[in-house]
Motif scaffolding. Sequence first.
Motif, PDB file in Angstrom:
ATOM      1  N   GLU A  28       0.791  -1.238   0.000  1.00 32.96           N
ATOM      2  CA  GLU A  28       0.000   0.000   0.000  1.00 32.96           C
ATOM      3  C   GLU A  28       0.824   1.289   0.000  1.00 32.96           C
ATOM      4  O   GLU A  28       0.554   2.189  -0.791  1.00 32.96           O
ATOM      5  N   PRO A  29       1.833   1.454   0.849  1.00 28.70           N
ATOM      6  CA  PRO A  29       2.588   2.710   0.837  1.00 28.70           C
ATOM      7  C   PRO A  29       3.337   2.970  -0.475  1.00 28.70           C
ATOM      8  O   PRO A  29       3.675   4.111  -0.783  1.00 28.70           O
ATOM      9  N   LEU A  30       3.579   1.938  -1.251  1.00 27.37           N
ATOM     10  CA  LEU A  30       4.317   2.084  -2.498  1.00 27.37           C
ATOM     11  C   LEU A  30       3.420   2.366  -3.703  1.00 27.37           C
ATOM     12  O   LEU A  30       3.926   2.680  -4.780  1.00 27.37           O
ATOM     13  N   VAL A  31       2.117   2.266  -3.528  1.00 26.91           N
ATOM     14  CA  VAL A  31       1.189   2.453  -4.653  1.00 26.91           C
ATOM     15  C   VAL A  31       1.354   3.821  -5.281  1.00 26.91           C
ATOM     16  O   VAL A  31       1.422   3.954  -6.504  1.00 26.91           O
ATOM     17  N   SER A  32       1.444   4.854  -4.464  1.00 26.18           N
ATOM     18  CA  SER A  32       1.539   6.217  -4.999  1.00 26.18           C
ATOM     19  C   SER A  32       2.871   6.485  -5.705  1.00 26.18           C
ATOM     20  O   SER A  32       2.988   7.463  -6.443  1.00 26.18           O
ATOM     21  N   ILE A  33       3.850   5.618  -5.517  1.00 25.84           N
ATOM     22  CA  ILE A  33       5.140   5.764  -6.185  1.00 25.84           C
ATOM     23  C   ILE A  33       5.215   4.866  -7.422  1.00 25.84           C
ATOM     24  O   ILE A  33       5.589   5.324  -8.503  1.00 25.84           O
ATOM     25  N   ILE A  34       4.849   3.620  -7.267  1.00 29.37           N
ATOM     26  CA  ILE A  34       5.037   2.607  -8.311  1.00 29.37           C
ATOM     27  C   ILE A  34       3.994   2.713  -9.419  1.00 29.37           C
ATOM     28  O   ILE A  34       4.338   2.652 -10.609  1.00 29.37           O
ATOM     29  N   ILE A  35       2.729   2.858  -9.082  1.00 28.96           N
ATOM     30  CA  ILE A  35       1.670   2.846 -10.099  1.00 28.96           C
ATOM     31  C   ILE A  35       1.816   4.012 -11.088  1.00 28.96           C
ATOM     32  O   ILE A  35       1.741   3.793 -12.299  1.00 28.96           O
ATOM     33  N   PRO A  36       2.056   5.258 -10.643  1.00 25.93           N
ATOM     34  CA  PRO A  36       2.280   6.322 -11.638  1.00 25.93           C
ATOM     35  C   PRO A  36       3.492   6.058 -12.538  1.00 25.93           C
ATOM     36  O   PRO A  36       3.462   6.389 -13.727  1.00 25.93           O
ATOM     37  N   ALA A  37       4.525   5.446 -11.996  1.00 26.66           N
ATOM     38  CA  ALA A  37       5.695   5.112 -12.824  1.00 26.66           C
ATOM     39  C   ALA A  37       5.333   4.051 -13.855  1.00 26.66           C
ATOM     40  O   ALA A  37       5.734   4.151 -15.028  1.00 26.66           O
ATOM     41  N   LEU A  38       4.559   3.049 -13.459  1.00 31.23           N
ATOM     42  CA  LEU A  38       4.115   2.033 -14.417  1.00 31.23           C
ATOM     43  C   LEU A  38       3.228   2.644 -15.497  1.00 31.23           C
ATOM     44  O   LEU A  38       3.317   2.274 -16.668  1.00 31.23           O
ATOM     45  N   VAL A  39       2.389   3.588 -15.107  1.00 30.85           N
ATOM     46  CA  VAL A  39       1.521   4.269 -16.079  1.00 30.85           C
ATOM     47  C   VAL A  39       2.361   5.018 -17.107  1.00 30.85           C
ATOM     48  O   VAL A  39       2.059   4.996 -18.299  1.00 30.85           O
ATOM     49  N   LYS A  40       3.437   5.657 -16.656  1.00 30.68           N
ATOM     50  CA  LYS A  40       4.314   6.360 -17.601  1.00 30.68           C
ATOM     51  C   LYS A  40       4.986   5.395 -18.567  1.00 30.68           C
ATOM     52  O   LYS A  40       5.202   5.730 -19.730  1.00 30.68           O
ATOM     53  N   VAL A  41       5.302   4.209 -18.100  1.00 27.56           N
ATOM     54  CA  VAL A  41       5.912   3.209 -18.982  1.00 27.56           C
ATOM     55  C   VAL A  41       4.884   2.699 -19.992  1.00 27.56           C
ATOM     56  O   VAL A  41       5.222   2.422 -21.148  1.00 27.56           O
TER      57      VAL A  41
END
Length: 162
Positions: A28-41
Amino acid sequence: MISERGRLSGVAIDLVSSFAPRLGPRFEPLVSIIIPALVKVLIRPNKIFVNRAQACLLLIIEHCHLPSIVPHLREAVKDKSQALRLAAIEATLQVLEQFDKSLLEVREGSALIKRHRGNVEDIESIVKDTARDANPTVRQVSRKVFEKYSEIWPERVEAYVI
């Protein structure tokens, strides 16, 4: 993960793919970091990048069961990239198939409802945004999302359709 170098980006996505299932809800704490990065990819024109990022996103949804991913998907379906819209609507379908109904519903008085309008409304917004998409595959998956939505929340369908 957002690197232009394929090897570097691939290793970062593979790393997330390996530790996310093991973390489960603690991701959960990593969602705001990882998901936007995956979206950019997912916006990239290179299919290898896109497939790797999409597989990682679906793996996170499958193993972590985090409703905080849904607002990121709502924003992704509004993008001009067809690949991103398709990946986001497929991820939304995965959310509806994998998550319990109780995970997506926000109770009155909860802290989450004060900062966000709720995941059911986000899913409704996703279906509205993708139902008339230019890409027929996005429309087809959107139809499946709506069917699953209708199964889960039959009481909301009438108010939603009107």
